[in-house]
Motif scaffolding. Structure first.
Motif, PDB file in Angstrom:
ATOM      1  N   GLN A   1      52.155  46.438  -4.225  1.00  0.00           N
ATOM      2  CA  GLN A   1      52.374  45.368  -3.246  1.00  0.00           C
ATOM      3  C   GLN A   1      51.220  45.304  -2.242  1.00  0.00           C
ATOM      4  OE1 GLN A   1      54.654  43.051  -3.382  1.00  0.00           O
ATOM      5  NE2 GLN A   1      55.568  43.966  -5.206  1.00  0.00           N
ATOM      6  N   GLU A   2      50.778  46.458  -1.783  1.00  0.00           N
ATOM      7  CA  GLU A   2      49.657  46.493  -0.835  1.00  0.00           C
ATOM      8  C   GLU A   2      48.385  45.970  -1.489  1.00  0.00           C
ATOM      9  OE1 GLU A   2      48.991  50.226   1.127  1.00  0.00           O
ATOM     10  OE2 GLU A   2      51.137  50.549   1.421  1.00  0.00           O
ATOM     11  N   LEU A   3      48.171  46.384  -2.736  1.00  0.00           N
ATOM     12  CA  LEU A   3      46.986  45.940  -3.454  1.00  0.00           C
ATOM     13  C   LEU A   3      47.011  44.426  -3.658  1.00  0.00           C
ATOM     14  CD1 LEU A   3      44.378  46.753  -4.828  1.00  0.00           C
ATOM     15  CD2 LEU A   3      45.678  47.171  -6.927  1.00  0.00           C
ATOM     16  N   GLN A   4      48.160  43.887  -4.039  1.00  0.00           N
ATOM     17  CA  GLN A   4      48.288  42.436  -4.213  1.00  0.00           C
ATOM     18  C   GLN A   4      48.034  41.706  -2.898  1.00  0.00           C
ATOM     19  OE1 GLN A   4      52.137  41.750  -5.913  1.00  0.00           O
ATOM     20  NE2 GLN A   4      51.488  42.271  -7.988  1.00  0.00           N
ATOM     21  N   SER A   5      48.549  42.249  -1.839  1.00  0.00           N
ATOM     22  CA  SER A   5      48.351  41.641  -0.517  1.00  0.00           C
ATOM     23  C   SER A   5      46.880  41.649  -0.122  1.00  0.00           C
ATOM     24  CB  SER A   5      49.194  42.385   0.514  1.00  0.00           C
ATOM     25  OG  SER A   5      48.942  41.886   1.798  1.00  0.00           O
TER      26      SER A   5
ATOM     27  N   GLN B   1      44.393  26.780  -1.763  1.00  0.00           N
ATOM     28  CA  GLN B   1      45.667  27.467  -1.917  1.00  0.00           C
ATOM     29  C   GLN B   1      46.105  27.495  -3.374  1.00  0.00           C
ATOM     30  OE1 GLN B   1      46.859  29.086   0.727  1.00  0.00           O
ATOM     31  NE2 GLN B   1      48.243  30.064  -0.712  1.00  0.00           N
ATOM     32  N   LYS B   2      45.896  26.415  -4.106  1.00  0.00           N
ATOM     33  CA  LYS B   2      46.278  26.374  -5.521  1.00  0.00           C
ATOM     34  C   LYS B   2      45.486  27.406  -6.315  1.00  0.00           C
ATOM     35  CE  LYS B   2      47.490  21.486  -5.641  1.00  0.00           C
ATOM     36  NZ  LYS B   2      47.099  20.161  -6.173  1.00  0.00           N
ATOM     37  N   LEU B   3      44.217  27.484  -6.058  1.00  0.00           N
ATOM     38  CA  LEU B   3      43.374  28.432  -6.776  1.00  0.00           C
ATOM     39  C   LEU B   3      43.738  29.870  -6.404  1.00  0.00           C
ATOM     40  CD1 LEU B   3      41.081  28.742  -8.773  1.00  0.00           C
ATOM     41  CD2 LEU B   3      39.472  28.487  -6.891  1.00  0.00           C
ATOM     42  N   ILE B   4      43.981  30.101  -5.144  1.00  0.00           N
ATOM     43  CA  ILE B   4      44.371  31.446  -4.696  1.00  0.00           C
ATOM     44  C   ILE B   4      45.692  31.852  -5.330  1.00  0.00           C
ATOM     45  CG2 ILE B   4      45.123  32.788  -2.694  1.00  0.00           C
ATOM     46  CD1 ILE B   4      43.005  31.174  -1.081  1.00  0.00           C
ATOM     47  N   ASP B   5      46.656  30.923  -5.353  1.00  0.00           N
ATOM     48  CA  ASP B   5      47.952  31.230  -5.956  1.00  0.00           C
ATOM     49  C   ASP B   5      47.807  31.533  -7.447  1.00  0.00           C
ATOM     50  OD1 ASP B   5      49.196  30.902  -3.526  1.00  0.00           O
ATOM     51  OD2 ASP B   5      49.867  28.854  -3.941  1.00  0.00           O
ATOM     52  N   SER B   6      46.964  30.775  -8.119  1.00  0.00           N
ATOM     53  CA  SER B   6      46.759  30.992  -9.548  1.00  0.00           C
ATOM     54  C   SER B   6      46.140  32.356  -9.817  1.00  0.00           C
ATOM     55  CB  SER B   6      45.863  29.887 -10.107  1.00  0.00           C
ATOM     56  OG  SER B   6      45.509  30.156 -11.434  1.00  0.00           O
TER      57      SER B   6
ATOM     58  N   PHE C   1      46.674  38.135 -11.298  1.00  0.00           N
ATOM     59  CA  PHE C   1      46.518  39.531 -10.901  1.00  0.00           C
ATOM     60  C   PHE C   1      47.874  40.242 -10.918  1.00  0.00           C
ATOM     61  CE2 PHE C   1      45.889  42.936  -7.731  1.00  0.00           C
ATOM     62  CZ  PHE C   1      44.826  43.585  -8.345  1.00  0.00           C
ATOM     63  N   SER C   2      48.910  39.550 -10.471  1.00  0.00           N
ATOM     64  CA  SER C   2      50.264  40.127 -10.471  1.00  0.00           C
ATOM     65  C   SER C   2      50.721  40.416 -11.890  1.00  0.00           C
ATOM     66  CB  SER C   2      51.246  39.178  -9.796  1.00  0.00           C
ATOM     67  OG  SER C   2      50.930  39.022  -8.441  1.00  0.00           O
ATOM     68  N   GLN C   3      50.419  39.507 -12.821  1.00  0.00           N
ATOM     69  CA  GLN C   3      50.789  39.731 -14.218  1.00  0.00           C
ATOM     70  C   GLN C   3      50.059  40.944 -14.787  1.00  0.00           C
ATOM     71  OE1 GLN C   3      50.012  36.084 -16.279  1.00  0.00           O
ATOM     72  NE2 GLN C   3      51.833  35.061 -15.484  1.00  0.00           N
ATOM     73  N   LEU C   4      48.820  41.094 -14.396  1.00  0.00           N
ATOM     74  CA  LEU C   4      48.040  42.242 -14.845  1.00  0.00           C
ATOM     75  C   LEU C   4      48.677  43.539 -14.353  1.00  0.00           C
ATOM     76  CD1 LEU C   4      45.400  43.309 -16.199  1.00  0.00           C
ATOM     77  CD2 LEU C   4      44.354  43.128 -13.941  1.00  0.00           C
ATOM     78  N   LEU C   5      49.082  43.547 -13.100  1.00  0.00           N
ATOM     79  CA  LEU C   5      49.689  44.758 -12.532  1.00  0.00           C
ATOM     80  C   LEU C   5      51.115  44.965 -13.021  1.00  0.00           C
ATOM     81  CD1 LEU C   5      48.433  44.703  -8.838  1.00  0.00           C
ATOM     82  CD2 LEU C   5      47.619  46.109 -10.723  1.00  0.00           C
TER      83      LEU C   5
ATOM     84  N   MET D   1      41.676  38.886   0.441  1.00  0.00           N
ATOM     85  CA  MET D   1      40.264  38.809   0.080  1.00  0.00           C
ATOM     86  C   MET D   1      39.941  37.452  -0.541  1.00  0.00           C
ATOM     87  SD  MET D   1      38.079  41.126  -2.599  1.00  0.00           S
ATOM     88  CE  MET D   1      38.914  40.379  -3.981  1.00  0.00           C
ATOM     89  N   LEU D   2      40.799  36.972  -1.416  1.00  0.00           N
ATOM     90  CA  LEU D   2      40.584  35.661  -2.033  1.00  0.00           C
ATOM     91  C   LEU D   2      40.600  34.547  -0.993  1.00  0.00           C
ATOM     92  CD1 LEU D   2      42.765  35.960  -5.275  1.00  0.00           C
ATOM     93  CD2 LEU D   2      40.270  35.852  -5.136  1.00  0.00           C
TER      94      LEU D   2
END
Length: 95
Positions: A28-32, A4-9, A14-18, A37-38
């Motif tokens: 939002q859909e892409l982030q989800s 979970q820590k790695l996925i959150d990181s 990815f959110s910062q990139l977008l 996938m992660l």
């Protein structure tokens, strides 16, 4: 949990990139989808925590030490098995 820590990181990165591209539709859909996938990818991996790794490492070190002690004991016992002292017989005692 390590997954979970790695996925959150990774999701945060990815959110910062977008975030730099607010004009992209469906962020939002892409982030989800990336998050799902992660999670699926890391669920398939056989990962352990640092604590679990260090505990197993300690067990391995104790086992290795015990093995070395047993090897030393065996090396000390081998010469006596290979060259046993001759046993005294009744004929030898009568002379």
């Amino acid at each position: 949990m390590i997954h979970q820590k790695l996925i959150d990181s990774l999701s945060g990165q990815f959110s910062q990139l977008l975030a730099g591209r607010p004009d992209l539709p469906g962020q939002q859909e892409l982030q989800s989808q990336v998050r799902s996938m992660l999670q699926g990818t890391f669920a398939k991996l056989d990962l352990v925590t640092r604590d679990e790794f260090e505990a197993q490492q300690a067990v391995l070190m104790r086992t290795r030490d015990k093995l070395e002690q047993l090897e030393q004991r065996l090396a000390a016992l081998e010469p006596s098995v290979e060259n046993p002292a001759p046993a005294a017989t009744d004929n030898d005692t009568q002379l």
